[in-house]
Design an enzyme around this catalytic site. Structure first.
Site, PDB file in Angstrom:
ATOM      1  N   ASP A   1       0.862  -1.185   0.000  1.00 28.77           N
ATOM      2  CA  ASP A   1       0.000   0.000   0.000  1.00 28.77           C
ATOM      3  C   ASP A   1       0.896   1.231   0.000  1.00 28.77           C
ATOM      4  OD1 ASP A   1      -1.780  -2.072   0.511  1.00 28.77           O
ATOM      5  OD2 ASP A   1      -3.036  -0.874   1.846  1.00 28.77           O
TER       6      ASP A   1
ATOM      7  N   LYS B   1      -6.905   3.190  -3.517  1.00 25.73           N
ATOM      8  CA  LYS B   1      -7.364   3.196  -2.117  1.00 25.73           C
ATOM      9  C   LYS B   1      -7.581   4.628  -1.682  1.00 25.73           C
ATOM     10  CE  LYS B   1      -5.388   1.908   2.400  1.00 25.73           C
ATOM     11  NZ  LYS B   1      -4.300   1.192   3.090  1.00 25.73           N
TER      12      LYS B   1
ATOM     13  N   LYS C   1     -10.233  -0.015  -2.721  1.00 28.29           N
ATOM     14  CA  LYS C   1     -10.180  -0.197  -1.265  1.00 28.29           C
ATOM     15  C   LYS C   1     -10.491   1.116  -0.547  1.00 28.29           C
ATOM     16  CE  LYS C   1      -7.025  -1.356   2.542  1.00 28.29           C
ATOM     17  NZ  LYS C   1      -5.700  -1.855   2.928  1.00 28.29           N
TER      18      LYS C   1
END
Lengths: 300, 321
Positions: free
Chosen positions: A137, A200, A236
């Site tokens: 991430d 995300k 996400k």
């Protein structure tokens, strides 16, 4: 060889329209069996997260245990999708979840601010991957994005993607710092074009984190890219999703924006720490018919 | 201070005059009616269910449309109570005492308003005044106990081993209550005060037929520095909510005012599931002394006993290690 910044134009976003559309997803009536199915699906999509300065191997061990066995009093529950930790904790987590199908995600690239030189970020990423992270991430450089240096942002994402090797890359836009939905759409497009496997919303470190209108705009960026190229990108939302009810709203939004194919943890995740327990609480309510208590559920 | 004389009768009279002039050309003022809502988490939401029941007094005059609270309102209240309880319990006993006394102050100032509210419900002026005054006194009574009941019920226990052994009281947590059906104000307050005095958070179902007094009382609580969520007041029907009160696993005690045998049996059976403490209190004569007692506080507390090791050699001159 890094890719070069492509020419593209992002559509402008009708903010009022996005908010109203997002609000409409919260009106669906999902009850009984369908609700149980949605709750289990949502649990299976959770990236169980601990990103504190005070994290210890012991805390990560607890988290992994929670990911593998969300609630012992409810046999047959799915595991969560992944555990999300800092790079230094990847090895600990990896050993604990080995063979279970639960992935280990690492936040890299000077998380959460992203304020570090690019070579440091690349080393951070390579370290996480070498420790065994299945997913990375990363955070984008919001400062560069806001000052209009889109090419820098694009190149950085492409470079990190290269450093990831086989690990899947989630790109955190930190939408709470981008200001407008137009910016969020543009950042989404840049991330997707630069090679993100997932986009995300947030780090969870600042407020506002994930909201439904923001997520909708990002889902639409994914949809447009899919229509153009046939390539699926994951989504996400992270931060601020605490209740089972919210989670179901998000599932409805994904289903009605991208379709059934995205309703697996391969393509959709929730970044959250307290959501899992709330999902379990509601599942118990559905099973037993009476409202439950956190006293009977392990804290992660 | 201007005496407030508005009763339902005068409001009704005003309503019939709406749209008419009073003879000298100026239009008659339109009376503004109050919407009675619930009190959950320090806010006044309408019931989630959108339902209501008509609250009428003995002479069949409509007093108000009250929220017909649902199980989801109850669920939300328990969430709010759970959230508020820890912080409330960790306030100093002195501070809880101050806030209970503040409730008395705020109620005293609204004495006339509550007498009017109770008069609408069918009380005589004398009965209404007696009820309001008794409620104020009860708040003062429990304000006094807040920093004293611990001393009464805590103890250092003699044990035959090398331990310092002591018992102290802790709040049970979230206390659900069916308020007495009679005495909409005094009954409600008598149920709330001892529970919050002991550091609990409360979800209480008000008297169905005197519910306006309960929601007006919520406004007193709201302006008394009582943190939101410590007391949550619902209006509605006992029959509808009983099972949910008794089965909810995040409720630690269920205080039931009344004498319905079927209710008591069901509550005892359902409460056993999570070892909720069922507490049954006779609601007859709420003016009696036994409604004003530290035993009421004790009822919703748990005793925690601690064994603290001290020097194992009893002849060695002591000293903890």
């Amino acid at each position: 060889m890094a890719k070069t910044y492509p020419s593209f134009s992002s559509p402008t976003i009708d903010q009022v329209g996005a908010e109203e559309r997002a609000a409409r997803f919260t009106k669906r009536s999902i009850k009984k069996a369908a609700k149980v199915q949605a709750l289990k699906l949502a649990l299976n999509m959770v990236d169980l997260t601990t990103l504190e300065g005070a994290d210890t191997p012991g805390k990560v061990q607890q988290l992994c245990q929670k990911a593998l066995h969300p609630h012992l009093g409810y046999p047959g529950l799915p595991t969560t999708a992944a555990v999300c930790v800092y790079p230094t904790m990847v090895r600990v987590a990896k050993n604990l979840v080995k063979g279970s199908g639960v992935k280990v995600a690492a936040v890299a690239t000077a998380f959460p601010s992203g304020q570090a030189p690019q070579d440091v970020k690349i080393r951070d990423t390579k370290y996480a991957v070498s420790e065994g992270a299945d997913e990375v991430d990363m955070v984008i450089s919001r400062g560069k994005f806001l000052s209009g240096e889109y090419e820098y942002v694009y190149d950085e994402i492409a470079a990190i993607k290269e450093a990831c090797g086989k690990a899947r890359l989630k790109v955190i836009l930190e939408t709470g710092e981008l200001g407008t939905l137009d910016n969020i759409r543009k950042a989404s497009d840049i991330a997707i074009l630069a090679g993100a496997d997932f986009i995300k919303t947030s780090t969870g470190k600042i407020s506002p984190a994930a909201t439904m209108p923001v997520t909708l705009v990002m889902l639409e960026a994914i949809r447009d890219y899919y229509f153009k190229t046939g390539t699926m990108i994951g989504m996400k939302p992270a931060g601020g999703i605490r209740t089972a009810k919210q989670a179901v709203h998000y599932l409805v939004m994904v289903r009605e924006t991208l379709g059934q194919d995205w309703l697996t943890n391969q393509w959709f995740r929730f970044g959250a720490s307290s959501l899992a327990n709330n999902l379990i609480l509601q599942l118990i309510k559905q099973r037993d018919g009476v409202y439950g208590s956190m006293d009977y559920i392990s804290k992660d | 201070m201007a005496k407030r004389k508005t009763t339902i009768k005068t409001l009704a009279k005003k309503a019939t005059q709406n749209g008419r002039s009073n003879g000298n050309g100026t239009p008659v003022r339109l009376a503004v009616q109050k919407t009675y809502k619930l009190y959950i988490g320090g806010a006044f939401p309408r019931t989630e269910s959108g339902r209501y029941y008509k609250l009428k007094n003995n002479s069949n005059t409509l007093i108000a449309n009250m929220c017909l609270g649902s199980r989801k309102d109850f669920r939300n209240s328990v969430v709010a109570a759970r959230k508020a309880q820890g912080k409330w319990a960790s306030r100093t006993a002195y501070n809880r005492s101050q806030i209970l006394y503040r409730i008395a102050e705020m109620l005293e100032e609204r004495r006339d308003q509550f007498i009017a509210t109770l008069s609408d419900l069918g009380y005589t002026a004398k009965q209404a005044a007696r009820e309001v005054d008794a409620t104020v006194d009860r708040a003062v009574h429990y304000a006094g106990w807040a920093d004293k009941y611990q001393q009464i019920y805590s103890a250092v226990n003699p044990v035959a081993s090398a331990h310092f052994n002591f018992s102290v009281l802790e709040p049970m947590g979230v206390v659900a209550i069916f308020a007495p059906e009679n005495h909409g104000l005094l009954g409600l307050a008598s149920a709330i005060f001892p529970a919050i005095c002991g550091g609990n958070a409360v979800v209480i179902l008000a008297s169905e037929k005197e519910a306006t007094a309960a929601i007006n009382f919520a406004e007193v609580l709201h302006t008394s520095d009582l943190p939101g969520g410590v007391v949550n007041i619902l209006t509605g029907k006992r029959a509808e909510l009983r099972d949910h009160f008794a089965t909810h696993k995040d409720v630690n005690a269920f205080v039931y005012y009344g004498s319905n045998k079927a209710d008591k049996k069901a509550i005892q059976t359902q409460a056993a599931d999570n070892l909720k403490r069922p507490i049954f209190i006779d609601e007859s004569d709420l003016f009696k002394n036994y409604h004003e007692s530290p035993y009421r506080i004790l009822a919703t507390t748990e005793t925690k006993t601690t064994w603290h090791p001290i020097a194992s050699d009893m002849t060695g001159g002591g000293g903890a290690y």
